[in-house]
Enzyme design. Structure first.
Site, mmCIF file in Angstrom:
data_model
loop_
_atom_site.group_PDB
_atom_site.id
_atom_site.type_symbol
_atom_site.label_atom_id
_atom_site.label_comp_id
_atom_site.label_asym_id
_atom_site.label_seq_id
_atom_site.Cartn_x
_atom_site.Cartn_y
_atom_site.Cartn_z
ATOM 1 N N HIS A 97 -28.956 9.678 -25.925
ATOM 2 C CA HIS A 97 -30.056 8.936 -25.350
ATOM 3 C C HIS A 97 -30.100 7.666 -25.972
ATOM 4 C CE1 HIS A 97 -30.709 12.162 -22.821
ATOM 5 N NE2 HIS A 97 -31.359 13.006 -23.541
ATOM 6 N N ASP A 139 -24.155 18.267 -21.779
ATOM 7 C CA ASP A 139 -25.493 18.387 -22.048
ATOM 8 C C ASP A 139 -26.242 18.419 -21.053
ATOM 9 O OD1 ASP A 139 -27.608 18.123 -24.773
ATOM 10 O OD2 ASP A 139 -28.263 17.278 -23.128
ATOM 11 N N HIS A 141 -29.100 16.913 -20.278
ATOM 12 C CA HIS A 141 -29.707 15.807 -19.950
ATOM 13 C C HIS A 141 -28.677 14.773 -19.742
ATOM 14 C CE1 HIS A 141 -32.517 18.134 -22.514
ATOM 15 N NE2 HIS A 141 -33.413 17.873 -21.547
ATOM 16 N N ASP A 216 -27.951 23.551 -23.847
ATOM 17 C CA ASP A 216 -29.374 23.398 -23.237
ATOM 18 C C ASP A 216 -29.083 23.554 -21.829
ATOM 19 O OD1 ASP A 216 -28.292 20.687 -22.808
ATOM 20 O OD2 ASP A 216 -29.921 20.008 -23.841
HETATM 21 ZN ZN LIG Z 1 -29.960 17.703 -23.959
#
Ligand SMILES: [Zn+2]
Length: 296
Positions: A97, A139, A141, A216
């Site tokens: 991120h 991941d 996200h 995750d």
């Molecule tokens: Zn994540």
């Protein structure tokens, strides 16, 4: 944060064949391959504003800066090792991120982006050939920072499979994005991955893969919103390692996210990724037919 130490201890106990190295700290020069000088200077000196720190999500400290540097340095070291030996990993990392000029979502610097650029620079110097890099980000996200950093860079292919309704709520455009519905289980996930790898094969020929093996997407994750089983996650990892192995592409993997309701389960999932990674490293060594690294 406890999962990192637990994972390291578990690997020492259960996978003694894994050679562990201390993570070197990334230099300002390495960070500047991706990050703006202003951001590096403000972050390192503690002059960064409270709003920017809130977006990252950690309180500022010297320790936080040192850890962020080593997290990047470990991915750089993993990439160098993978180019030599086929498979290597960072016991942390995957801070996808982070953008060139700001952090976010517990990510200070973008380790995978820095390591990709570092590998490209070193490969060009040593082999006199450009190195194409694929980032396979599984991941849960979206790898928004990574997508943004490489959006105008044809030498790096960004692939992200992620939860459509999950953070970050404003997505960037990767070279290939696959948005999954809440509650997505093993079968749908693996079918989507298969399609994505097929498209990657059609569009790009990497000489190096960076794999974000986030834990995750697991059903027992507090933040994931998907419903993969532990076996499903292992099948996912196996598919990525197979894809690389079949093409003799070196792969460096990083842990990325994992926020299990039971922290032991997150560690268990990541241990399984390591066990599998180790078996592919051994297979790479046993195949004498070809040289390590991309064909040149
Ligand atoms: Zn994540």
């Amino acid at each position: 944060m406890a999962k990192y130490a637990m994972l390291r201890e578990t690997i020492v106990e259960q996978l003694p064949a894994v050679a562990l190295m201390e993570a070197p700290a990334a230099s300002d020069g390495q960070l500047a391959l991706v990050h703006t000088p202003e951001y590096i200077e403000r972050l390192v000196s503690g002059q960064i504003g409270a709003t920017a720190m809130r977006e990252i999500g950690f309180p500022w400290s010297d320790y936080m800066v040192a850890r962020a540097r080593r997290s990047v340095g470990a991915t750089v070291a993993a990439v160098r090792a993978a180019l030599q030996t086929g498979v290597a990993a960072n016991l942390a990392g995957g801070t996808h991120h982070a953008y060139a000029g700001k952090g976010g979502g517990f990510c200070v610097f973008n380790d995978v982006a820095v390591a990709a650029r570092m590998a490209q620079a070193e490969w060009l110097r040593q082999q006199r050939q450009p190195l194409k890099v694929a980032v396979i980000d599984l991941d849960v996200h979206q790898g928004n920072g990574t997508a943004h950093i490489f959006q105008n860079d044809d030498s790096v292919f960004t692939l992200s499979l992620h939860g459509d309704k999950n953070f970050p709520f404003r997505k960037e455009t990767s070279d290939l994005d696959v948005a999954l519905a809440d509650g997505c289980g093993d079968a749908d996930y693996l079918a989507a991955l298969e399609q994505a790898l097929l498209e990657l094969s059609r569009r790009f020929e990497p000489g190096l893969v960076l794999y974000l093996a986030g834990a995750d997407p697991y059903a027992g994750d507090r933040l994931g919103r998907l419903a993969l089983s532990q076996d499903g996650l292992e099948a996912r990892d196996r598919r990525v390692f197979d894809w690389c192995h079949q093409r003799r592409i070196p792969v460096a993997f990083v842990m990325a996210g994992g926020y299990g309701r039971q922290i032991e389960e997150t560690v268990q999932i990541q241990l399984r990724t390591f066990r599998l990674g180790l078996s592919y490293a051994q297979r790479w060594r046993q195949d004498p037919g070809r040289q390590a690294g991309p064909d040149v």
